[in-house]
Design a protein around this motif. Structure first.
Motif, short mmCIF file in Angstrom:
data_model
loop_
_atom_site.label_atom_id
_atom_site.label_comp_id
_atom_site.label_asym_id
_atom_site.label_seq_id
_atom_site.Cartn_x
_atom_site.Cartn_y
_atom_site.Cartn_z
N ARG A 646 0.82 -1.22 0.00
CA ARG A 646 0.00 0.00 0.00
C ARG A 646 0.85 1.27 0.00
O ARG A 646 1.89 1.35 0.64
CB ARG A 646 -0.91 -0.03 1.22
N ASP A 670 -2.87 -6.29 0.06
CA ASP A 670 -3.17 -4.86 0.05
C ASP A 670 -2.25 -4.17 -0.95
O ASP A 670 -1.06 -3.96 -0.69
CB ASP A 670 -2.96 -4.27 1.46
N ALA A 672 -3.34 -1.21 -2.42
CA ALA A 672 -4.03 0.06 -2.57
C ALA A 672 -3.06 1.23 -2.71
O ALA A 672 -1.91 1.18 -2.28
CB ALA A 672 -4.94 0.30 -1.36
N VAL A 723 -5.20 -2.83 8.17
CA VAL A 723 -6.16 -2.88 7.07
C VAL A 723 -7.00 -1.61 7.11
O VAL A 723 -7.07 -0.92 8.13
CB VAL A 723 -7.06 -4.13 7.15
N THR A 724 -7.63 -1.30 5.98
CA THR A 724 -8.43 -0.08 5.88
C THR A 724 -9.90 -0.45 5.68
O THR A 724 -10.23 -1.27 4.82
CB THR A 724 -7.95 0.79 4.71
N MET A 725 -10.76 0.15 6.51
CA MET A 725 -12.19 -0.07 6.41
C MET A 725 -12.89 1.24 6.77
O MET A 725 -12.51 1.91 7.72
CB MET A 725 -12.62 -1.21 7.34
N SER A 741 -8.49 -10.36 3.59
CA SER A 741 -8.77 -9.02 3.10
C SER A 741 -8.10 -8.83 1.75
O SER A 741 -6.96 -9.26 1.54
CB SER A 741 -8.25 -7.98 4.11
N ASP A 743 -7.56 -5.66 -1.03
CA ASP A 743 -7.73 -4.22 -1.24
C ASP A 743 -6.92 -3.79 -2.46
O ASP A 743 -5.69 -3.82 -2.47
CB ASP A 743 -7.24 -3.46 0.00
N SER A 745 -7.88 -0.75 -3.95
CA SER A 745 -8.42 0.60 -4.10
C SER A 745 -7.34 1.61 -4.50
O SER A 745 -6.15 1.39 -4.29
CB SER A 745 -9.09 1.04 -2.80
N ILE A 765 -13.08 -8.62 3.91
CA ILE A 765 -13.01 -7.25 3.42
C ILE A 765 -12.67 -7.28 1.93
O ILE A 765 -11.70 -7.93 1.53
CB ILE A 765 -11.96 -6.41 4.18
N ASN A 767 -12.21 -4.35 -1.17
CA ASN A 767 -12.22 -2.93 -1.52
C ASN A 767 -11.63 -2.77 -2.92
O ASN A 767 -10.44 -2.96 -3.14
CB ASN A 767 -11.40 -2.12 -0.51
N ASP A 791 -16.61 -2.31 -0.66
CA ASP A 791 -16.50 -0.95 -1.19
C ASP A 791 -16.19 -1.02 -2.68
O ASP A 791 -15.10 -1.44 -3.09
CB ASP A 791 -15.39 -0.19 -0.46
#
Length: 855
Positions: A646, A670, A672, A723-725, A741, A743, A745, A765, A767, A791
């Motif tokens: 990320r 992740d 993102a 993690v991002t939520m 998860s 992600d 994004s 999760i 995203n 998301d």
């Protein structure tokens, strides 16, 4: 078996026994004992016939078959071949010809396979022991064809039956009826770990002579029937690890002959196993337990007992061992003043309250182990507790004890003390480290672990607390220690100074004091300056945690190289100000399991040599300035669970070319906030097996990602990631293997979301927001039944919201479909009807009965 043949030959000839491998005969000679009836392994009747043969633990090796002369000893009444090494041979059927036997013990002798039906010919047997423990045997005995009923059908005289570790694999009605119909005089029933099933059949209550019942390690998945209270002669009851459910019969505690009871590890895990309802759990303890004058051992650990511990338990004058840990007991701790024989008390992991008065313990002069941790006990810790003359291990952690520590341990046997996570205050007691030792070093010095962590203790630099050069474990985390880091004890294996207020550079020669250290943590302080090169001189270091400081400069190249030379397993440098590139010097025998460099100022590329770290499970390089493509050169690291890239400058495709499926155990991915482009990696979805496991498989493999330094659980490092939520970062202090998860994004990905995304059915999760995805939302997203956060906002998705999502995503707590081109009605059912307008806004064609206006 040459010895056994020779032994029998000489018994028959009334000859002498030459010194051989039998332990009991090594000092014999023919002059001293010419008559075999005088040998210790042999006993004869008045006619000179051998009636007893005891070869217990004689290291007899080889096989035993039906041709052995052993079976010519027809007058044998007792035969003991236990604890020998007979090479997994089957029990010979000729044992059935020794019809005068009333005692036969073949336990742990190395026999394997089906127990022959001829054993049932031994109608005079009073004791039969065929038990076998896997730790002592190469393979398992079994009773299948013929079954248990056939084996015991002629055992009308049998009083003791030991079949522990024998694979019987019988249902409750089968094994209960087999015993009740054939062995009416049975006193000892010992069939632990026999693959027995439940429920208990009512026919078992016919065995009214039962004194000892040991059925541990059988998965009954059934309640204990009330008729167990009718065994009036019961002295010992063992039902640990049996999957017991329901309410334990209170009347069992009224059996006056009861001496030991072990119901441990019959757990009802609320929430994880919802079919085990709270009202079906093991319940409160009756006050009548205090009337059991003979009771010496109680183990109810890891059950679901509740209520208070009755005061009358202190009247058990014969009680030696008490373990009620991991239950739901409430109220105060009763006085044990009458139970003066107690050596072990474990009441940890309950909801006990109140103070521990000195009168409770003052008469327990034999007490060796006391564990009251993880309760809500309060008040001062009584000085008298530390004066108990036999006390060796004391755990009082995770309570609400307060006040200052003022006591002296120099005259006790205490070798383990844990007072962490309380409200203790004042200075670290000077006795702990500033002792002038005369003569032998006391034992308690060596095993101090987690001594005073999570309190409010203070230390100033001028207090030389580390004068003892022989301390092996020192844990002072979560206090208010400040100033510079003192010299460290060179023999310490475990050092934890995390979560304090140290504000200095890390001493340049700190590594020279870590000659024995396996675990070193200085995390969450205010250390600044560079990472000392001397840390590379620590020859045993397996865990190095310097996270959450303000360290700057480059990562020393020698730290990277330590991953081979000294088998460094964890390097955690996250949340510092480290800069420069990561040295590309990971060697071919790299042993790293965790490399966490999140939130630094690192640049360059992901080192190609990192692919040598085949044991790597966590690689977190998020929030740096790395400019590279997706690190497909790490694809052969099959154990990778967490990959976080990320907020860097990664670019290009997120697909790895080639036939090898990358990262089958990946559970957190992740990528993102980078510059990735191209389509969604459709082909990769099926390779991420950890995201496609069903719930049962995931629960069966449930554990935390962790590293155990030196293989000792107390020295373990728990992996951490973020993690991002809901747009907010959430730190996972413990990473469960079931948590998943994905992600992607804030990148530049385009094309449709593939319809096979439903294969990731264990995701929590997902995203995909802030990309350029087009097309419809795949209905297969409804297969992600565990999903809690979804998301898809800020894309170019069109079409209607699939009804499958609303019907199936019942655990969803976060939903964001805003800023797309969705049309049609909102499926206002189940979870989808509970979300606010913000979850759907700025989709011009979206409407529905949930809201009056269009978006």
């Amino acid at each position: 078996m040459a010895f056994l043949s020779r032994l029998v030959d000489q018994i028959e000839e009334k000859s002498h026994l030459q010194p051989y491998i039998v332990h009991k005969t090594v000092h014999w000679n023919e002059t001293q004992f010419p008559d075999c009836c005088l040998w210790k392994v042999v006993n004869c009747n008045k006619e000179g016939r051998v009636v007893d043969l005891d070869l217990f633990n004689e290291s007899i090796t080889g096989g035993l078959d039906n041709s052995s002369p052993l079976f010519s000893l027809h007058y044998l009444q007792t035969l003991n071949l236990s604890y020998n090494k007979l090479r997994s041979s089957q029990i010979p059927s000729q044992f059935g010809n020794l019809t005068n036997l009333f005692y036969l013990n073949l336990s742990n002798s190395g026999f394997a396979g089906q127990i022959p039906s001829e054993i049932s010919n031994l109608k005079r047997l009073v004791t039969l022991d065929l038990s076998s423990y896997l730790l002592l045997s190469y393979s398992m005995l079994e009773i299948k064809k013929p079954n248990l009923a056939t084996l015991v059908k002629n055992f009308g005289e049998l009083k003791e039956l030991y079949l522990d570790g024998v694979n019987i694999s019988a249902l409750g009605n089968e094994w209960c009826q087999a015993l009740s119909s054939s062995v009416p005089n049975l006193r000892v029933l010992s069939m632990s770990d026999c693959y027995l099933s439940g429920p208990f059949d009512s026919s078992l209550q016919k065995l009214q002579s039962l004194s000892i019942i040991r059925l541990d390690f059988n998965l009954f998945n059934a309640p204990v029937p009330d008729f167990f209270a009718n065994f009036a002669n019961l002295t010992s009851l063992g039902l640990s690890f049996c999957g017991l459910i329901g309410t334990f019969p209170e009347k069992v505690f009224r059996i006056l002959t009861l001496q030991t009871i072990d119901l441990s590890n019959n757990e009802l895990l609320q929430g994880s196993l919802p079919e085990f309802l709270p009202n079906g759990s093991l319940r409160s303890l009756p006050d009548s337990i205090g009337n059991l004058a003979m009771l010496s051992r109680i183990d109810l650990s890891s059950c679901n007992f509740n209520g208070s511990i009755p005061n009358s338990i202190g009247n058990l004058t014969q009680l030696v061992y008490l373990d009620m840990s991991f239950n739901n007991f409430t109220g105060p701790i009763p006085s044990f003043s009458m139970a003066k024989n107690l050596t072990d008390i474990n009441l940890s992991h309950n909801d006990l309250t109140g103070k521990i008065h000195s009168l409770i313990w003052k008469d327990l002069l034999k007490l060796v182990n006391l564990d009251l941790s993880y309760n809500s006990l309060e008040g001062n810790i009584p000085y008298s507790l530390f004066s108990l003359p036999s006390l060796q291990r004391l755990r009082l952690s995770n309570n609400q004890f307060s006040g200052r520590l003022e006591f002296n341990l120099s005259s006790t046997l205490l070798n383990f003390l844990d007072l962490s996570s309380n409200n203790l205050e004042g200075p670290v007691p000077t006795f702990t480290f500033n002792l002038k030792i005369h003569g032998e070093i006391p034992n308690w010095i060596w095993e101090f672990y987690d001594l005073f962590s999570f309190n409010h203790l203070m230390m100033t630099p001028e207090v030389a607390i580390f004068n003892l050069s022989f301390i092996s474990a020192l844990d002072l985390h979560s206090n208010q220690l400040e100033g510079e880091l003192p010299d460290l004890p060179p023999s310490a294996i475990y050092l934890d100074f995390s979560m304090n207020n140290f504000n200095s550079v890390v001493p340049a020669r700190v590594g020279d004091s870590l000659s024995s250290a396996h675990f070193t943590s200085l995390s969450s302080n205010k250390f600044h300056g560079g990472i000392p090169q001397s840390l590379c001189n620590a020859p045993c270091l397996q865990v190095l945690d310097l996270s959450n400081n303000t360290l700057d400069g480059m990562i020393p190249q020698c730290l990277i190289e330590m991953s081979e030379t000294f088998k460094l397993g964890v390097l955690d440098l996250r949340r510092n100000k480290l800069s420069g590139t990561i040295s590309d010097t990971f060697s071919g025998n790299c042993g790293l399991q965790t490399l966490n460099l999140n939130k630094n100022l690192l640049e360059g590329t992901v080192p190609r040599s990192l692919g040598n770290c085949k044991s790597l499970e966590v690689f977190d390089i998020g929030n740096n300035y790395i400019e590279d493509t997706l690190p497909c050169h790490l694809r052969n690291i099959s154990r990778l669970h967490v990959l976080v890239l990320r907020s860097n400058e990664f670019y290009g495709s997120i697909h790895c070319e080639g036939s090898n499926a990358p990262w089958p155990m990946l559970q957190i991915l992740d990528l993102a906030s980078n510059n990735f482009t191209g389509p969604f990696p459709r082909k990769s979805l099926s390779t991420w097996k950890a995201m496609t496991n069903n719930e049962d498989v995931a629960q069966s493999e449930l554990k935390h990602l962790e590293f155990d330094a030196q293989g000792i659980i107390q020295y373990r490092y728990l992996d951490v990631t973020t993690v991002t939520m809901k747009g907010q970062e959430m730190e996972l202090g413990k990473i469960l293997t079931v948590f998943t998860s994905f992600d992607l994004s804030c990148n530049y990905l385009d094309g449709p979301i593939p319809d096979n995304i439903g294969i990731l059915n264990s995701l929590y999760i997902l995203n995909l927001s802030h990309n350029a995805f087009i097309g419809q939302i795949p209905p297969s997203l409804g297969k992600l039944s565990q999903l809690e956060s979804l998301d898809l906002s800020s894309n170019q998705l069109s079409g209607e919201i699939p009804m499958q999502l609303a019907d199936s995503l019942t655990f969803l707590s976060v939903l964001n479909l805003s800023l797309n081109q969705l049309v049609g009605p909102i499926p206002c059912v189940k979870q989808f009807g509970t979300f606010l307008e913000a979850s759907y806004e700025r989709n011009k064609g979206l409407c529905g009965v949930c809201f009056e206006d269009k978006f």
